[in-house]
Design an enzyme around this catalytic site. Structure first.
Site, PDB file in Angstrom:
ATOM      1  N   ASP A  14      62.207  59.297  25.316  1.00  0.00           N
ATOM      2  CA  ASP A  14      63.607  59.060  24.937  1.00  0.00           C
ATOM      3  C   ASP A  14      64.552  59.957  25.725  1.00  0.00           C
ATOM      4  O   ASP A  14      64.179  61.047  26.146  1.00  0.00           O
ATOM      5  CB  ASP A  14      63.765  59.305  23.425  1.00  0.00           C
ATOM      6  CG  ASP A  14      65.049  58.702  22.886  1.00  0.00           C
ATOM      7  OD1 ASP A  14      65.604  57.780  23.528  1.00  0.00           O
ATOM      8  OD2 ASP A  14      65.509  59.152  21.821  1.00  0.00           O
ATOM      9  N   HIS A  43      66.691  54.999  33.328  1.00  0.00           N
ATOM     10  CA  HIS A  43      65.419  54.272  33.157  1.00  0.00           C
ATOM     11  C   HIS A  43      64.602  54.311  34.450  1.00  0.00           C
ATOM     12  O   HIS A  43      63.386  54.473  34.435  1.00  0.00           O
ATOM     13  CB  HIS A  43      65.682  52.822  32.739  1.00  0.00           C
ATOM     14  CG  HIS A  43      66.373  52.702  31.418  1.00  0.00           C
ATOM     15  ND1 HIS A  43      66.019  53.454  30.319  1.00  0.00           N
ATOM     16  CD2 HIS A  43      67.409  51.918  31.001  1.00  0.00           C
ATOM     17  CE1 HIS A  43      66.789  53.142  29.299  1.00  0.00           C
ATOM     18  NE2 HIS A  43      67.649  52.223  29.678  1.00  0.00           N
ATOM     19  N   LEU A  93      41.158  57.597  32.180  1.00  0.00           N
ATOM     20  CA  LEU A  93      42.224  57.560  31.174  1.00  0.00           C
ATOM     21  C   LEU A  93      42.528  56.122  30.738  1.00  0.00           C
ATOM     22  O   LEU A  93      42.601  55.220  31.571  1.00  0.00           O
ATOM     23  CB  LEU A  93      43.491  58.175  31.786  1.00  0.00           C
ATOM     24  CG  LEU A  93      44.772  58.109  30.953  1.00  0.00           C
ATOM     25  CD1 LEU A  93      44.735  59.123  29.825  1.00  0.00           C
ATOM     26  CD2 LEU A  93      45.999  58.354  31.829  1.00  0.00           C
TER      27      LEU A  93
HETATM   28  C1  IPE Z   1      62.632  54.706  20.756  1.00  0.00           C
HETATM   29  O1  IPE Z   1      63.816  55.123  21.357  1.00  0.00           O
HETATM   30  C2  IPE Z   1      62.004  53.607  21.531  1.00  0.00           C
HETATM   31  C3  IPE Z   1      61.555  53.929  22.883  1.00  0.00           C
HETATM   32  C4  IPE Z   1      61.569  55.097  23.484  1.00  0.00           C
HETATM   33  C5  IPE Z   1      61.007  52.824  23.609  1.00  0.00           C
HETATM   34  P1  IPE Z   1      65.226  54.609  20.858  1.00  0.00           P
HETATM   35  O2  IPE Z   1      66.238  55.288  21.697  1.00  0.00           O
HETATM   36  O3  IPE Z   1      65.257  53.125  20.869  1.00  0.00           O
HETATM   37  O4  IPE Z   1      65.262  55.132  19.350  1.00  0.00           O
HETATM   38  P2  IPE Z   1      66.472  55.302  18.334  1.00  0.00           P
HETATM   39  O5  IPE Z   1      67.223  54.011  18.337  1.00  0.00           O
HETATM   40  O6  IPE Z   1      67.322  56.430  18.849  1.00  0.00           O
HETATM   41  O7  IPE Z   1      65.829  55.640  17.047  1.00  0.00           O
HETATM   42  C1  IPE Z   2      64.523  55.671  26.162  1.00  0.00           C
HETATM   43  O1  IPE Z   2      65.746  56.164  26.571  1.00  0.00           O
HETATM   44  C2  IPE Z   2      64.149  54.402  26.867  1.00  0.00           C
HETATM   45  C3  IPE Z   2      64.152  53.192  26.026  1.00  0.00           C
HETATM   46  C4  IPE Z   2      64.382  53.158  24.757  1.00  0.00           C
HETATM   47  C5  IPE Z   2      63.862  51.953  26.687  1.00  0.00           C
HETATM   48  P1  IPE Z   2      67.088  55.666  25.906  1.00  0.00           P
HETATM   49  O2  IPE Z   2      67.586  54.484  26.695  1.00  0.00           O
HETATM   50  O3  IPE Z   2      66.929  55.430  24.462  1.00  0.00           O
HETATM   51  O4  IPE Z   2      68.044  56.895  26.182  1.00  0.00           O
HETATM   52  P2  IPE Z   2      69.113  57.497  25.177  1.00  0.00           P
HETATM   53  O5  IPE Z   2      68.396  57.818  23.914  1.00  0.00           O
HETATM   54  O6  IPE Z   2      70.158  56.452  24.990  1.00  0.00           O
HETATM   55  O7  IPE Z   2      69.607  58.707  25.895  1.00  0.00           O
HETATM   56 MG    MG Z   3      67.163  56.596  22.839  1.00  0.00          MG
END
Ligand code: IPE
Ligand code: IPE
Ligand code: MG
Length: 258
Positions: A26, A43, A137
């Site tokens: 995240d 990303h 792995l």
């Molecule tokens: C969780 O992250 C899902 C992934 C990393 C794929 P999110 O960014 O979607 O989670 P919330 O919405 O902050 O809980």
């Molecule tokens: C995690 O990073 C990747 C996915 C959920 C696909 P985020 O896109 O949720 O990044 P933040 O949390 O908005 O910074």
């Molecule tokens: Mg996120």
């Protein structure tokens, strides 16, 4: 007989290198925002981190690495972001699998497949088939995955295969083979980057006794050193699985029954 022990029924073997690490990657969007870049740049950079962490886990002798790439709820994001993520996913499947295969890595995907494009579905099947015989792995990508979906899907599949259980006389061991991570031990270590302290519908069932580790670091900044810090934190913990600290000196048996 289940292939792997359930942490609520038996006491899993302890290992100094976690056998299974599960990560919520995240913070990509915030990493990009901090640099005045579009979210999708985060990303793209996040994929670089995936490469580094897969390599590091492989070298450390971690048996299973599970990465949360796209949740059931991430479809709610703006269409352009979802379509960028799908493109990145497809590109990674097309470009990275051969390298994984060369390194003895077995790739598995967990989650719903029916909402992906035909092209992605076909690439997933090919990637899994091509790497199925590898013994290094096991890298699992959770895509269109939700922990609640997993438990419901497993229950439905179990009842379809074994209708005699519809009277409610089933237990953990009956359900376990139908859960999407049936081929892996439960995670020893869970890592979430990006500063949030929540599970966000990741492996709800499997995280029952997993050690949780949260870091403020954004996923694109996470690296081998950060992974080692997380593993060091894991090593310093006392895993009791419901017992008292004193009992750990003389390992007792499980509480086996259904
Ligand atoms: C969780 O992250 C899902 C992934 C990393 C794929 P999110 O960014 O979607 O989670 P919330 O919405 O902050 O809980
Ligand atoms: C995690 O990073 C990747 C996915 C959920 C696909 P985020 O896109 O949720 O990044 P933040 O949390 O908005 O910074
Ligand atoms: Mg996120």
């Amino acid at each position: 007989m289940a292939l792997f022990q359930s942490s609520t029924k038996e006491i899993p073997a302890a290992a100094s290198v976690p056998r299974h690490i599960a990560i919520i990657m995240d913070g990509n969007g915030r990493w990009a925002k901090k640099r005045f870049l579009p979210r999708v740049a985060g990303h793209k950079q996040g994929l670089e981190t995936v490469r580094e962490i897969v390599k590091a886990c492989s070298e450390l002798g971690v048996g299973y690495l599970t990465l949360f790439a796209f949740s059931s709820e991430n479809w709610r994001r703006p269409e352009e972001e979802v379509s960028f993520l799908m493109g990145l996913f497809l590109g990674a499947l097309q470009r990275e699998v051969e390298k994984l295969d060369r390194n003895g890595i077995r790739l598995r995907l967990i989650g719903r497949r029916d909402r992906f494009s035909t092209e992605i579905k076909e690439m997933i099947e090919k990637a899994e088939a091509d790497t199925a015989g590898n013994t290094g792995l096991t890298l699992t990508i959770a895509a269109d995955y939700g922990g609640r979906w997993d438990v419901l899907n497993a229950t439905q599949a179990m009842l379809k295969a074994r209708p005699e259980l519809a009277n409610g006389t089933f237990c953990e061991d009956d359900l376990a083979p139908y859960l999407s991570m049936h081929y892996a031990p439960e995670p020893d270590l869970f890592i979430r980057t990006g500063g949030e302290a929540r599970i966000s519908n990741f492996l709800l069932w499997q995280l029952a006794y997993t050690e949780l580790y949260f870091t403020d670091m954004f996923w694109p900044d996470f690296d081998r050193n950060a992974l080692n810090t997380a593993i060091a934190s894991y090593r310093a913990r006392e895993r009791r699985f419901g017992r008292t600290s004193e009992q750990l000196q003389s390992p007792a048996g499980g509480n086996g029954k259904c």
